[in-house]
Motif scaffolding. Structure first.
Motif, PDB file in Angstrom:
ATOM      1  N   GLU A   3       0.851  -1.188   0.000  1.00  0.00           N
ATOM      2  CA  GLU A   3       0.000   0.000   0.000  1.00  0.00           C
ATOM      3  C   GLU A   3       0.885   1.235   0.000  1.00  0.00           C
ATOM      4  O   GLU A   3       1.961   1.240   0.589  1.00  0.00           O
ATOM      5  CB  GLU A   3      -0.898   0.007   1.230  1.00  0.00           C
ATOM      6  CG  GLU A   3      -1.857   1.175   1.269  1.00  0.00           C
ATOM      7  CD  GLU A   3      -2.822   1.103   2.435  1.00  0.00           C
ATOM      8  OE1 GLU A   3      -3.773   1.897   2.422  1.00  0.00           O
ATOM      9  OE2 GLU A   3      -2.629   0.289   3.338  1.00  0.00           O
ATOM     10  N   VAL A   5       0.439   5.719   0.076  1.00  0.00           N
ATOM     11  CA  VAL A   5      -0.422   6.896   0.161  1.00  0.00           C
ATOM     12  C   VAL A   5       0.295   8.041  -0.537  1.00  0.00           C
ATOM     13  O   VAL A   5       1.479   8.262  -0.311  1.00  0.00           O
ATOM     14  CB  VAL A   5      -0.732   7.258   1.626  1.00  0.00           C
ATOM     15  CG1 VAL A   5      -1.551   8.534   1.715  1.00  0.00           C
ATOM     16  CG2 VAL A   5      -1.438   6.103   2.327  1.00  0.00           C
ATOM     17  N   SER A  15      -4.978   6.495  -1.280  1.00  0.00           N
ATOM     18  CA  SER A  15      -4.385   5.289  -0.709  1.00  0.00           C
ATOM     19  C   SER A  15      -4.609   4.151  -1.702  1.00  0.00           C
ATOM     20  O   SER A  15      -5.727   3.673  -1.878  1.00  0.00           O
ATOM     21  CB  SER A  15      -5.047   4.962   0.633  1.00  0.00           C
ATOM     22  OG  SER A  15      -4.560   3.730   1.112  1.00  0.00           O
ATOM     23  N   SER A  17      -3.665   0.265  -3.033  1.00  0.00           N
ATOM     24  CA  SER A  17      -3.138  -0.999  -2.524  1.00  0.00           C
ATOM     25  C   SER A  17      -3.189  -2.053  -3.615  1.00  0.00           C
ATOM     26  O   SER A  17      -3.992  -1.982  -4.547  1.00  0.00           O
ATOM     27  CB  SER A  17      -3.909  -1.465  -1.284  1.00  0.00           C
ATOM     28  OG  SER A  17      -5.243  -1.731  -1.607  1.00  0.00           O
ATOM     29  N   PRO A  47      -4.916  12.025   5.139  1.00  0.00           N
ATOM     30  CA  PRO A  47      -5.007  10.578   4.903  1.00  0.00           C
ATOM     31  C   PRO A  47      -5.666   9.844   6.068  1.00  0.00           C
ATOM     32  O   PRO A  47      -6.131   8.726   5.919  1.00  0.00           O
ATOM     33  CB  PRO A  47      -3.553  10.147   4.729  1.00  0.00           C
ATOM     34  CG  PRO A  47      -2.727  11.227   5.299  1.00  0.00           C
ATOM     35  CD  PRO A  47      -3.536  12.490   5.214  1.00  0.00           C
TER      36      PRO A  47
END
Length: 90
Positions: A3, A5, A15, A17, A47
């Protein structure tokens, strides 16, 4: 699962992933190699923003990726395009 951000992009944090999964079996019974599936979340302002909403949006024609980085890059680009459309209509 990987992941990352990024942001802020026009006031939003993205974000992205990528999750490794086994591809579905082919019709002839042969199994495909593992693939990556990408997902993305968008948060306004921070975030860690706890306000959330869910929406189904088109993240592009390609939904399965051969590498983790391909999945992350593609879903992040789809999120940026979605944010652009969202702000264009407001």
């Amino acid at each position: 699962m990987a992941e990352r951000v990024s942001g802020p992009y026009r006031g939003y944090y993205i974000s992205a992933s990528a999750r490794l999964t086994q591809a579905p079996d082919q019709a002839d019974g042969a199994s495909n190699a593992p693939i990556y599936v990408g997902t993305v979340s968008v948060a306004e302002g921070s975030p860690d923003n706890v306000r959330r909403f869910e929406a189904l949006v088109d993240v592009g024609a390609q939904q399965r990726f051969s590498t983790e980085d391909d999945a992350l890059v593609n879903v992040e680009q789809a999120a940026r395009a979605y944010i652009d459309r969202l702000l264009q209509n407001s």
